[in-house]
Write a protein that holds these residues in place. Structure first.
Motif, mmCIF file in Angstrom:
data_model
loop_
_atom_site.group_PDB
_atom_site.id
_atom_site.type_symbol
_atom_site.label_atom_id
_atom_site.label_comp_id
_atom_site.label_asym_id
_atom_site.label_seq_id
_atom_site.Cartn_x
_atom_site.Cartn_y
_atom_site.Cartn_z
ATOM 1 N N ALA A 81 -4.403 9.428 -50.945
ATOM 2 C CA ALA A 81 -3.570 9.387 -52.145
ATOM 3 C C ALA A 81 -2.454 10.429 -52.078
ATOM 4 N N PHE A 82 -2.754 11.606 -51.558
ATOM 5 C CA PHE A 82 -1.745 12.665 -51.485
ATOM 6 C C PHE A 82 -0.617 12.295 -50.524
ATOM 7 N N ILE A 83 -0.950 11.720 -49.375
ATOM 8 C CA ILE A 83 0.075 11.318 -48.409
ATOM 9 C C ILE A 83 0.973 10.239 -48.995
ATOM 10 N N VAL A 84 0.371 9.243 -49.633
ATOM 11 C CA VAL A 84 1.152 8.144 -50.205
ATOM 12 C C VAL A 84 2.045 8.655 -51.340
ATOM 13 N N GLN A 85 1.510 9.506 -52.192
ATOM 14 C CA GLN A 85 2.323 10.039 -53.286
ATOM 15 C C GLN A 85 3.442 10.924 -52.760
ATOM 16 N N ALA A 86 3.183 11.671 -51.695
ATOM 17 C CA ALA A 86 4.252 12.482 -51.093
ATOM 18 C C ALA A 86 5.360 11.595 -50.540
ATOM 19 N N PHE A 87 5.003 10.451 -49.963
ATOM 20 C CA PHE A 87 6.015 9.517 -49.474
ATOM 21 C C PHE A 87 6.893 9.004 -50.614
ATOM 22 N N ASP A 100 16.705 -5.396 -54.736
ATOM 23 C CA ASP A 100 15.843 -6.199 -55.615
ATOM 24 C C ASP A 100 14.437 -6.327 -55.044
ATOM 25 N N ARG A 101 14.346 -6.505 -53.733
ATOM 26 C CA ARG A 101 13.038 -6.613 -53.094
ATOM 27 C C ARG A 101 12.265 -5.299 -53.254
ATOM 28 N N LEU A 102 12.935 -4.179 -52.991
ATOM 29 C CA LEU A 102 12.283 -2.877 -53.139
ATOM 30 C C LEU A 102 11.894 -2.613 -54.591
ATOM 31 N N LEU A 103 12.761 -3.003 -55.512
ATOM 32 C CA LEU A 103 12.482 -2.799 -56.929
ATOM 33 C C LEU A 103 11.231 -3.566 -57.348
ATOM 34 N N LYS A 104 11.123 -4.783 -56.899
ATOM 35 C CA LYS A 104 9.964 -5.606 -57.244
ATOM 36 C C LYS A 104 8.678 -4.994 -56.720
ATOM 37 N N TRP A 105 8.656 -4.641 -55.429
ATOM 38 C CA TRP A 105 7.432 -4.124 -54.843
ATOM 39 C C TRP A 105 7.112 -2.721 -55.339
ATOM 40 N N THR A 106 8.117 -1.930 -55.667
ATOM 41 C CA THR A 106 7.865 -0.592 -56.203
ATOM 42 C C THR A 106 7.139 -0.666 -57.537
ATOM 43 N N SER A 140 -0.924 -0.355 -50.862
ATOM 44 C CA SER A 140 0.320 -0.365 -51.639
ATOM 45 C C SER A 140 1.477 0.209 -50.829
ATOM 46 N N LEU A 141 1.198 1.249 -50.043
ATOM 47 C CA LEU A 141 2.246 1.815 -49.182
ATOM 48 C C LEU A 141 2.676 0.823 -48.120
ATOM 49 N N LEU A 142 1.721 0.214 -47.426
ATOM 50 C CA LEU A 142 2.066 -0.721 -46.347
ATOM 51 C C LEU A 142 2.762 -1.963 -46.868
ATOM 52 N N VAL A 143 2.389 -2.430 -48.061
ATOM 53 C CA VAL A 143 3.059 -3.593 -48.643
ATOM 54 C C VAL A 143 4.530 -3.299 -48.880
#
Length: 326
Positions: free
Chosen positions: A107-113, A204-210, A252-255
């Motif tokens: 969780a910490f690595i993903v949140q840091a990203f 738009d793609r990034l916005l959707k997946w974010t 969620s990060l890899l998606v």
């Protein structure tokens, strides 16, 4: 009759103890398979990504590999080693204790990203620093909790005495995810003010997946923060969700990485070539030129060369930020 009643009580206890952990553990194993497939797709499709981004993905996969081993060992211990004696599960297996800090590191690595992505998009320091501080608070709380989990003698007593740390950890995780998701979504939305459609499409793609991935992780952390204090102790359902949660975060990060668009340059859709023999001169007469003229008309420029130049500069700046952010 007493023997039948005792057997019924044992079966009920096994259902409440092993059932939630077994179901969530199997789902966690399945999600690790999804994580492995997505990491393979990422490394084969995006070979030109920055080495730091590749190192982040590698770190998540390696940590989750250790988490996968801990979950598998926990399921084996609960279903085989302690078969017929659920009283041994008053203390959770050592593998489950090890899974707690591993889930925290994922969780910490993903949140840091995501905090880094927010900083690259916004170029402002307040929100990224705030989100990272909240993530550090959650990480420290989880590490303190995991260090004390190795010395527990009874799960019920442990959960009663450490409930504040559990709640603080997951509330902080949920707050960090929500703040980061909202800030990144707003920053991406502001970048849509661009006339290059390929860049807008990627935004738009990034916005959707974010939004989708951020809401999933934050809602799951918030669910754990609510369920752990309210469910009857010992809370094996909460333990099962805890084992499942880091694989949701890692996926969620890899998606968000696999779904990104690689080509961020504007596509020139119309090409008009004027032959040298018919190229018009300034005096209205035909004039032969040594090289043919190529007039590129982009979707975003509507045929005006100056608009093309301005749109390209604006889109290139947005694309540069997005290239580092994704």
């Amino acid at each position: 009759m007493n023997s039948f009643k005792r057997a019924s009580d044992i079966n009920s206890g096994l259902t409440l103890i092993i059932g939630p952990v077994l179901v969530c553990g199997l789902l966690s194993v399945a999600l690790f398979g999804c994580l492995a497939c997505q990491s393979y797709l990422y490394f084969t499709r995006f070979k030109s990504d920055h080495v730091v981004l590749k190192a982040t993905v590698s770190a998540v996969v390696l940590v989750q590999l250790g988490h996968f081993a801990c979950v598998t060992s926990t399921l084996w211990t609960m279903t085989v080693n302690t078969y017929g004696d659920p009283s041994q599960l008053k203390v959770i297996p050592v593998a489950a204790d090890l899974a707690i800090p591993l889930s925290a590191f994922t969780a910490f690595i993903v949140q840091a990203f995501y905090v880094f992505r927010l900083w690259m998009l916004s170029k402002k320091g307040f929100l990224p620093i705030l989100c990272e501080m909240i993530s550090v608070v959650a990480q420290i709380s989880t590490l303190i909790l995991s260090s004390r989990a190795f010395y527990m003698t009874d799960l019920t007593i442990f959960e009663d005495g450490r409930m504040e740390l559990m709640t603080l950890s997951f509330v902080a995780r949920a707050a960090c995810d929500l703040l980061t998701t909202a800030a990144i979504a707003w920053s991406l939305y502001k970048e849509r003010d661009c006339e290059i459609k390929s860049t807008v499409s990627m935004i738009d793609r990034l916005l959707k997946w974010t939004i989708e991935t951020g809401l999933v992780t934050s809602l799951m952390a918030l669910t754990l923060a609510i369920l752990l204090p309210t469910l009857k102790q010992p809370d094996y359902f909460g333990l099962g969700l805890w084992l499942l949660w880091p694989n949701v975060v890692g996926n969620s990060l890899l998606v968000s990485l696999v779904a990104k668009q690689t080509d961020i340059k504007p596509k020139l859709t119309h090409v008009v070539q004027i032959e040298p023999s018919v190229a018009p001169s300034g005096q209205g007469l035909k004039k032969r030129h040594p090289e043919p003229f190529l007039f590129f008309v982009s979707r975003c420029a509507a045929g005006f060369a100056r608009s093309i130049d301005e749109a390209w500069k604006k889109g290139a700046n947005a694309a540069l930020r997005l290239d580092w952010a994704v």
